[in-house]
Design a protein around this motif. Structure first.
Motif, PDB file in Angstrom:
ATOM      1  N   LEU A 208      15.193 -17.769 -73.775  1.00 24.27           N
ATOM      2  CA  LEU A 208      15.531 -16.716 -74.736  1.00 24.27           C
ATOM      3  C   LEU A 208      14.289 -16.390 -75.558  1.00 24.27           C
ATOM      4  N   PRO A 209      13.686 -15.215 -75.364  1.00 21.56           N
ATOM      5  CA  PRO A 209      12.490 -14.877 -76.134  1.00 21.56           C
ATOM      6  C   PRO A 209      12.828 -14.538 -77.582  1.00 21.56           C
ATOM      7  N   LYS A 210      11.840 -14.768 -78.441  1.00 25.38           N
ATOM      8  CA  LYS A 210      11.968 -14.441 -79.872  1.00 25.38           C
ATOM      9  C   LYS A 210      13.282 -14.954 -80.453  1.00 25.38           C
ATOM     10  N   ALA A 211      13.586 -16.205 -80.158  1.00 26.98           N
ATOM     11  CA  ALA A 211      14.797 -16.818 -80.713  1.00 26.98           C
ATOM     12  C   ALA A 211      14.659 -16.957 -82.223  1.00 26.98           C
ATOM     13  N   GLU A 212      15.635 -16.432 -82.951  1.00 26.40           N
ATOM     14  CA  GLU A 212      15.559 -16.442 -84.408  1.00 26.40           C
ATOM     15  C   GLU A 212      16.811 -16.972 -85.090  1.00 26.40           C
ATOM     16  N   THR A 213      17.898 -17.133 -84.336  1.00 25.93           N
ATOM     17  CA  THR A 213      19.135 -17.635 -84.943  1.00 25.93           C
ATOM     18  C   THR A 213      19.864 -18.553 -83.966  1.00 25.93           C
TER      19      THR A 213
ATOM     20  N   GLY B 132      26.814 -19.384 -69.453  1.00 25.29           N
ATOM     21  CA  GLY B 132      27.248 -20.699 -68.995  1.00 25.29           C
ATOM     22  C   GLY B 132      26.092 -21.612 -68.636  1.00 25.29           C
ATOM     23  N   LYS B 133      24.878 -21.252 -69.049  1.00 23.64           N
ATOM     24  CA  LYS B 133      23.698 -22.015 -68.657  1.00 23.64           C
ATOM     25  C   LYS B 133      22.971 -22.581 -69.882  1.00 23.64           C
ATOM     26  N   PRO B 134      22.211 -23.671 -69.673  1.00 22.60           N
ATOM     27  CA  PRO B 134      21.390 -24.201 -70.770  1.00 22.60           C
ATOM     28  C   PRO B 134      20.321 -23.194 -71.185  1.00 22.60           C
ATOM     29  N   VAL B 135      19.963 -23.250 -72.462  1.00 20.88           N
ATOM     30  CA  VAL B 135      19.034 -22.274 -73.031  1.00 20.88           C
ATOM     31  C   VAL B 135      17.779 -22.977 -73.544  1.00 20.88           C
ATOM     32  N   LEU B 136      16.626 -22.394 -73.208  1.00 16.22           N
ATOM     33  CA  LEU B 136      15.355 -22.830 -73.772  1.00 16.22           C
ATOM     34  C   LEU B 136      14.889 -21.725 -74.715  1.00 16.22           C
ATOM     35  N   PRO B 137      15.121 -21.864 -76.015  1.00 17.16           N
ATOM     36  CA  PRO B 137      14.703 -20.826 -76.953  1.00 17.16           C
ATOM     37  C   PRO B 137      13.177 -20.825 -77.103  1.00 17.16           C
ATOM     38  N   ILE B 138      12.588 -19.648 -77.027  1.00 13.83           N
ATOM     39  CA  ILE B 138      11.159 -19.515 -77.288  1.00 13.83           C
ATOM     40  C   ILE B 138      11.001 -19.151 -78.758  1.00 13.83           C
TER      41      ILE B 138
END
Length: 279
Positions: A95-100, A112-118
């Motif tokens: 997830l680009p530009k993760a802010e929240t 339904g998938k794991p997330v790698l916040p950038i």
């Protein structure tokens, strides 16, 4: 299935979704994870086409597994990207530009998938604790290039330590530890042909508490894999520490002229675990 788990992966290699013929080549490069990019590598007019090309490639290669960098919150393509990520060939998403935290949990819930916040903006840095603890977050990623733009940082290319980014790298490591996440993923090294500088960059990232690197070219895979893999000397030292500690039976022990205590033993144990995972 991925070559290794997202938690243990050392190398994450980008490939544009608009060039699906490169996915197989990337998978054959030796990288732990291939990231198929729907965001920066794809022009706005080509987003829908690129997404369709990715889905078609996954349908045609059911044995493969990739991670997808989607378009971020507030874009016109995010929801369609998340729907596409429900494909069984997608092992996770960036997830680009993760802010929240809400953005992360939304991506996890819909895909339904794991997330790698950038984390690559000032707002994202400010919300690190919440992002790290969000449902679905599996590992944090440091996005230094966009952060530099957002915070008006001016990197000094002659500074191998990249001191301008040091506080923010440390914040990512601390947030990961507090949330019980795996070691975070450091940002890209842009000098594609400079293997010596890449090795220094990757080893410095490891020394600063990172466990992996984002890559932009297949020729970076071997160098970065080696940097994040305990060396033979490190393994020998770790084995000597464990043996000395066991022989001392809880008493004082010395290895290479230095007294060893609980933190040293813990580091040795961690090195041996990392070496076993890499074998």
């Amino acid at each position: 299935m991925l070559k290794t788990s997202l938690a243990d992966a050392r190398t994450f290699l980008f490939v544009p979704a608009s060039r699906p013929e490169r996915i197989a080549k990337a998978l054959a490069s030796g990288t732990d994870v291939v990231i198929v990019d729907l965001e920066d590598a794809v022009a706005p007019a080509d987003k829908d086409t690129a997404r369709g090309l990715l889905t078609a490639w996954l349908d045609a290669n059911p044995q493969a597994a990739v991670v997808v960098r989607i378009n971020g919150t507030g874009t016109a393509w995010m929801e369609a990207d998340l729907a596409a990520c429900r494909h069984p060939g997608v092992a996770g998403l960036l997830l680009p530009k993760a802010e929240t935290a809400d953005a992360v949990s939304h991506c996890h819930r819909v895909s339904g998938k794991p997330v790698l916040p950038i984390v690559e903006t000032g707002r994202g840095m400010d919300a690190l604790a919440e992002i790290a603890a969000a449902p679905g977050t599996t590992r944090l990623v440091f996005g230094k290039l966009d952060l530099a733009v957002d915070l008006s940082l001016t990197p000094d290319e002659s500074d191998r330590e990249e001191l301008v980014f040091l506080p923010y790298r440390a914040m990512i490591v601390l947030a990961s530890r507090r949330a019980g996440l795996p070691l975070p993923v450091d940002g890209v090294f842009t000098a594609i042909g400079d293997g010596e500088a890449l090795s220094y960059y990757a080893n410095r990232a490891r020394n600063h508490g990172y466990g992996a690197l984002l890559l932009i070219h297949p020729n970076q895979v071997g160098t970065v894999t080696e940097a994040f893999t305990p060396s033979a000397d490190e393994v020998a030292w770790a084995k000597a520490v464990i043996a000395a500690a066991e022989a001392a039976g809880g008493g004082a022990a010395v290895v290479d002229g230095r007294m060893i205590d609980a933190p040293v033993i813990a580091r040795a144990e961690r090195l041996l675990v990392a070496a076993a995972l890499a074998s």
